[in-house]
Design an enzyme around this catalytic site. Structure first.
Site, PDB file in Angstrom:
ATOM      1  N   TYR A 146      -6.243  29.630 -95.357  1.00 19.34           N
ATOM      2  CA  TYR A 146      -6.779  30.095 -96.638  1.00 19.34           C
ATOM      3  C   TYR A 146      -8.149  29.463 -96.891  1.00 19.34           C
ATOM      4  CZ  TYR A 146      -7.360  29.900-101.733  1.00 19.34           C
ATOM      5  OH  TYR A 146      -7.876  29.949-103.009  1.00 19.34           O
TER       6      TYR A 146
ATOM      7  N   ASP B 164      -7.808  45.974-108.557  1.00 18.63           N
ATOM      8  CA  ASP B 164      -6.708  45.223-107.961  1.00 18.63           C
ATOM      9  C   ASP B 164      -5.909  46.235-107.151  1.00 18.63           C
ATOM     10  OD1 ASP B 164      -5.586  42.193-108.940  1.00 18.63           O
ATOM     11  OD2 ASP B 164      -4.203  43.395-107.719  1.00 18.63           O
TER      12      ASP B 164
ATOM     13  N   SER C   8      -8.584  23.544-109.941  1.00 18.61           N
ATOM     14  CA  SER C   8      -7.267  24.032-110.378  1.00 18.61           C
ATOM     15  C   SER C   8      -7.434  24.676-111.736  1.00 18.61           C
ATOM     16  CB  SER C   8      -6.277  22.864-110.501  1.00 18.61           C
ATOM     17  OG  SER C   8      -6.276  22.083-109.322  1.00 18.61           O
TER      18      SER C   8
ATOM     19  N   LYS D  55     -12.119  30.998 -97.207  1.00 20.89           N
ATOM     20  CA  LYS D  55     -13.087  30.724 -98.279  1.00 20.89           C
ATOM     21  C   LYS D  55     -14.430  30.296 -97.676  1.00 20.89           C
ATOM     22  CE  LYS D  55     -10.480  31.766-101.757  1.00 20.89           C
ATOM     23  NZ  LYS D  55     -10.836  32.895-102.622  1.00 20.89           N
TER      24      LYS D  55
END
Ligand code: NAI
Length: 267
Positions: free
Chosen positions: A136, A34, A165, A140
């Site tokens: 966004y 990260d 989700s 993808k």
């Protein structure tokens, strides 16, 4: 363990933290990446803090990696520059470094927002043309296509998970269709790692929700059998949230609010 070295990008994030636990038994070394701090280095972990936009760092990180779970990047709409650096360039660096390092497979956290402009009344499968609902979502679709290219040209396998989700529980009516529990997310990732041959696949990431928008036959090939269902929360969600106007884009389209929201204009 089944694997010598698995890389998880976005490991300081919500889903990264889920896999940091659940993938522990599957790798002799879990490499966690990260750009934010990853906390204490635990047994069998290797930490590699870098920005995915930093090509040289990503190439160095990838050496010796067998499998990649690519979660890192902007998780929602943002300026084009942020989407370009973190998601588009980041995705390219991951695949190009994977090619040079001889990585076998990449498991990619794609999104419902790659197909967010289908109507909620439609049922689509993995072959449905992409219909991104945001920059966004476009990023993808870019990485999904990148993964297709790297498979066709170089044989690097990919499982692109169009995650709905993924949260502790569904909190609105749309999530009664799109919810993916943390346990089912882990199971899907483990099946994507463990299935001997996957080629190039697109699967949907949701739990066993009866309101689903998706025909997820492809995921069944992986042996994915969701154990949770948003149905268990239906009464609670109906009691706590309004029905909404079915003509409003946030209710009408599979991408929900992302389909309704405006667009980040360049300054
Ligand atoms: P998150 O925001 O909690 O985690 C994303 C991580 O990526 C963060 O720790 C962030 O520091 C890191 N990151 C962002 N840009 C970076 C960069 N340029 N270089 C290095 N690290 C960077 O998000 P979450 O929910 O864990 O999502 C993980 C992935 O799953 C994302 O790719 C997201 O788009 C995707 N996804 C998540 C869904 C969900 O419901 N949580 C739904 C669909 C897709």
């Amino acid at each position: 363990p089944a694997f010598k070295n698995i890389l998880i990008t976005g490991a300081a994030g919500a889903l990264g933290n889920v896999l940091r636990e659940s993938l522990r038994p599957y790798a002799a070394t879990l490499t966690l990446n990260d750009r934010e701090p990853l906390g204490e280095v635990r047994e069998n972990e290797r930490h590699f803090v870098c920005d995915l936009a930093d090509r040289d760092a990503v190439f160095e990180m990838m050496r010796g990696i067998e499998m990649v779970i690519h979660l890192g990047g902007a998780p929602r709409e943002n300026t084009f520059q942020v989407i370009l650096d973190s998601n588009i360039a980041g995705g390219y660096h991951i695949y190009e470094a994977a090619r040079q390092a001889g990585v076998k497979r990449v498991i990619y956290a794609s999104s419902v927002h790659a197909i967010g402009f289908y109507e909620c009344t439609q049922t689509i499968d993995a072959a449905a043309p992409q219909r991104p609902d945001s920059l966004y979502g476009v990023s993808k679709t870019f990485v999904e296509n990148l993964s297709r290219y790297y498979f066709d040209k170089f044989g690097i396998e990919s499982v692109c998970m169009r995650i709905g989700s993924c949260f502790p529980k569904p909190v609105d009516r749309r999530m009664l269709a799109t919810w993916l529990s943390y346990d089912d997310f882990s199971q899907l990732c483990i099946r994507a790692l463990m299935t001997p041959s996957v080629g190039h696949m697109i699967v949907y990431g949701n739990s066993d929700n009866s309101a689903s928008f998706w025909d997820n036959t492809q995921a069944a090939y992986l042996g994915y059998r969701p154990k949770d269902s948003a149905d268990a929360y239906r009464a609670e969600v109906y009691a706590s949230t309004p029905a909404g106007d079915p003509r409003h884009p946030a209710v009408r389209f599979q991408g929900g609010q992302f389909a309704a929201d405006g667009h980040y204009e360049d300054p």
